[in-house]
Design an enzyme around this catalytic site. Sequence first.
Site, short mmCIF file in Angstrom:
data_model
loop_
_atom_site.label_atom_id
_atom_site.label_comp_id
_atom_site.label_asym_id
_atom_site.label_seq_id
_atom_site.Cartn_x
_atom_site.Cartn_y
_atom_site.Cartn_z
N ASP A 247 1.50 -32.19 25.52
CA ASP A 247 1.85 -31.68 26.75
C ASP A 247 2.69 -30.34 26.67
OD1 ASP A 247 0.66 -34.10 27.80
OD2 ASP A 247 2.47 -34.57 29.16
N LYS B 161 -0.52 -29.88 34.24
CA LYS B 161 0.38 -30.69 34.66
C LYS B 161 1.73 -29.98 35.45
CE LYS B 161 4.22 -33.38 32.28
NZ LYS B 161 4.71 -33.96 30.88
N LYS C 65 -2.11 -33.95 36.05
CA LYS C 65 -1.01 -34.81 35.75
C LYS C 65 0.03 -34.64 36.66
CE LYS C 65 2.17 -36.61 32.29
NZ LYS C 65 2.49 -36.70 30.64
#
Length: 223
Positions: A91, A154, A183
């Site tokens: 990430d 995300k 996400k």
Amino acid sequence: MTKQIARMIDHTALKPDTVKSEIEALCKEARVYGFASVCVNPCWVKLCAELLKESEVKVCTVIGFPLGAASPETKAFETRQAIADGAGEVDMVINIGALKDRDTGTVEHDIRAVTDAADGKALVKVIIETSLLTDEEKRLACELAVKAGADFVKTSTGFSGGGATVRDIKLMREAVGPDIGVKASGGVRDKESALAMIEAGATRIGASAGVSIVKGLTADEDY
């Protein structure tokens, strides 16, 4: 439904004062409940990979975290090292200042440095830090992430105030289309919130409250 939700959760421990026993407990919980991954700081990747080696739970780590202000070269190195240590997902935080300057070339290069370094060996999720962005900037960040080959976008690091909102998840889903993951992270502390994010278009939930979510409880943690 509970098992389906569990398979969408990145069970998270990213606080700077996290200790080994907490990481061990995180991995044990991930195995018991069948979470998608554990999301940990890079220093814990090797341990998690060892603890989870005979399970379906992936090891996820963070790149350029939490500010996104490292150079693309540094982020690329972090990515290669994380994969070598056993990470199957990364990430990364974008260069937020460059995005706000509308320097799209720099932002795309920054993301592509990570997707190229991952080279298909790990999923790449791009943290756009929604709490710092306008709607226009959120859309632009999502478009650049897709263009640079990311697998997911995300919402948040959990370190810049604010977190995932249903509104932002809907916006991000519309921006990336049906084929890229979204996400939701930051502030998802119970099953009701998780289901609302999923209904809005999230395909992954980042939370330290994974156990509470699947048990139908409410946790105190913000991330």
